[in-house]
Design a protein around this motif. Structure first.
Motif, short mmCIF file in Angstrom:
data_model
loop_
_atom_site.label_atom_id
_atom_site.label_comp_id
_atom_site.label_asym_id
_atom_site.label_seq_id
_atom_site.Cartn_x
_atom_site.Cartn_y
_atom_site.Cartn_z
N ASN A 76 -12.11 -7.68 96.14
CA ASN A 76 -13.06 -7.18 96.72
C ASN A 76 -13.80 -6.03 96.05
N ALA A 105 -16.21 -8.06 94.00
CA ALA A 105 -17.50 -8.49 94.98
C ALA A 105 -18.63 -7.58 95.11
N ASP A 115 -10.20 -16.19 95.33
CA ASP A 115 -11.57 -15.53 95.28
C ASP A 115 -12.38 -15.66 93.97
N GLU A 160 -14.35 -18.16 92.90
CA GLU A 160 -15.84 -18.74 93.19
C GLU A 160 -16.53 -17.53 94.10
N ARG A 161 -15.94 -17.01 95.15
CA ARG A 161 -16.51 -15.91 96.05
C ARG A 161 -17.12 -14.82 95.21
N SER A 180 -18.06 -14.67 92.29
CA SER A 180 -18.70 -15.36 91.02
C SER A 180 -18.22 -14.80 89.62
#
Length: 258
Positions: free
Chosen positions: A153, A156, A195, A197-198, A200
């Protein structure tokens, strides 16, 4: 969102873990002295960031001050000015540096790998302040940098705030016995790097003893740069040489890739 490319410099020279510490008794981890030593030796540098009480990024590994200083309690309970006056043990008068001070010291001379320590406590979504502080300090920086975190996170949030910066996931075998108080369920979730791919991600930095696992091999076969942590002997390097693209090392002088 497309992942930004990891700068090539991160694959061209070994990376010192918390800078080049441990070889000199007056050169503690994440200190200015260790950073100067790494630069002089031509190595890349990995550092850790924690958040001060007033929202500044500080270069320090632990959540608590106790192991590395004579002070006690959480890093987040002190302001940046207060932290900057706390002496590091065996630091010959050196105190905890701010991220801004370290950027000025490195000044693009070697690549800088920046680990944002988990501020949520459970690799959850309570993130944002440290990421924003780090990115603010990096705004005018001209050298090669990449950010990473165990908490996906966090990455992200970096992708949202600064999509142009290379970002990666610090990853592990997540043995629940070694990761307590992180829950076994969360360890199971994170182990397969779901995570990537999520967020990037541009790369991973994986636990050296586990780089032969199927998920890491698969990512590397797909062209993902794989760094590894933390190597402590040349023999350990030799064992994983064909499985990773670079090493993060400490307590010796690495010749990985030479």
């Amino acid at each position: 969102m497309t992942a930004p490319r990891l700068p090539l410099a991160f694959l061209q020279r070994p990376i010192t873990h918390r800078a080049l510490h441990g070889l000199d008794e007056n050169c503690p981890e994440n200190s200015r002295a260790a950073i100067r030593a790494a630069i002089a030796a031509g190595y890349g540098i990995e550092i850790d960031l924690q958040l001060s009480a007033d929202g500044q990024a500080m270069v320090f590994h632990d959540d608590e001050l106790d192991r590395l200083t004579d002070a006690t309690g959480p890093v987040r309970a002190r302001t940046a000015v207060e932290l900057g006056t706390i002496a590091l043990r065996h630091g010959d008068g050196e105190c905890i540096p701010s991220f801004a001070e370290v950027l000025e010291l490195v000044a693009g001379q070697v690549p800088l790998l920046i680990e944002i320590k988990d501020q949520d406590g459970a690799m959850g979504t309570n993130v944002g302040a440290l990421e924003a502080a780090a990115i603010a300090d990096l705004r005018d920086y001209q050298g090669d940098v990449a950010l990473m975190s165990f908490n996906p996170n966090s990455m992200a949030e970096v992708a949202r705030l600064a999509p142009h910066l290379a970002r990666g996931l610090t990853t592990s075998a997540y043995d629940p016995l070694e990761w307590a108080p992180l829950s076994p369920a969360r360890c199971d979730e994170l182990r397969d790097i779901p995570d990537f791919e999520r967020v990037s991600a541009s790369f991973i930095s994986h636990e050296a003893s586990d780089v032969g696992c199927d998920r890491v091999r698969s990512l590397r076969a797909a062209g993902v740069p794989v760094l590894s942590w933390t190597l402590r002997t040349p023999a350990q390097e030799a064992e994983i040489a064909g499985l990773v693209d670079n090493v993060t090392f400490e307590n010796y002088l690495s010749a990985f890739g030479a």
